[in-house]
Design a protein around this motif. Sequence first.
Motif, short mmCIF file in Angstrom:
data_model
loop_
_atom_site.label_atom_id
_atom_site.label_comp_id
_atom_site.label_asym_id
_atom_site.label_seq_id
_atom_site.Cartn_x
_atom_site.Cartn_y
_atom_site.Cartn_z
N GLY A 5 55.10 -6.75 0.30
CA GLY A 5 55.41 -8.17 0.25
C GLY A 5 55.72 -8.60 -1.18
N VAL A 6 56.60 -9.56 -1.34
CA VAL A 6 56.99 -10.05 -2.66
C VAL A 6 55.97 -11.08 -3.14
N ALA A 18 62.39 -8.95 1.57
CA ALA A 18 60.99 -8.75 1.94
C ALA A 18 60.84 -8.62 3.45
N PRO A 19 59.93 -7.79 3.89
CA PRO A 19 59.10 -6.93 3.05
C PRO A 19 59.88 -5.69 2.60
N ARG A 68 64.03 -12.09 -2.41
CA ARG A 68 63.14 -12.73 -1.42
C ARG A 68 63.54 -12.34 0.00
N LEU A 88 55.36 -6.71 -6.24
CA LEU A 88 55.05 -6.46 -4.84
C LEU A 88 53.56 -6.30 -4.64
#
Length: 117
Positions: free
Chosen positions: A59-60, A86-87, A83, A54
Amino acid sequence: MGPPVAVIPTDDGADARPASPSLDDYRRRVWTHLATHAPSAPPGTGSARVMFGLDETGGVLFVRLARSSGRPAFDRACLASVRAAAPLPSPPAGTARADLVFEVPIEAARAQGARGR
């Protein structure tokens, strides 16, 4: 769609540094958030381990399979679920980038109500 899967937090001792209480709380918030986005899977699907990193906003940065469940469709669903989450929650201010890399098992639920363990 099968029963929900459980995102189960783990501490394999991979991080030898002691975690601060705020970092432990943050990790719990991340696991709880992931559990609400866990993919559905048929019984007997197994378990996959997903590694992800992260950024400072939650965020990824990356997602990859650390260990396959042996079922490609379930593995893809596990990666997609991270995914889709996120976030994730923002980390505490000043958290080191190394503390923002996670490896979590995602398992097919054994019984109803296993979600969010």
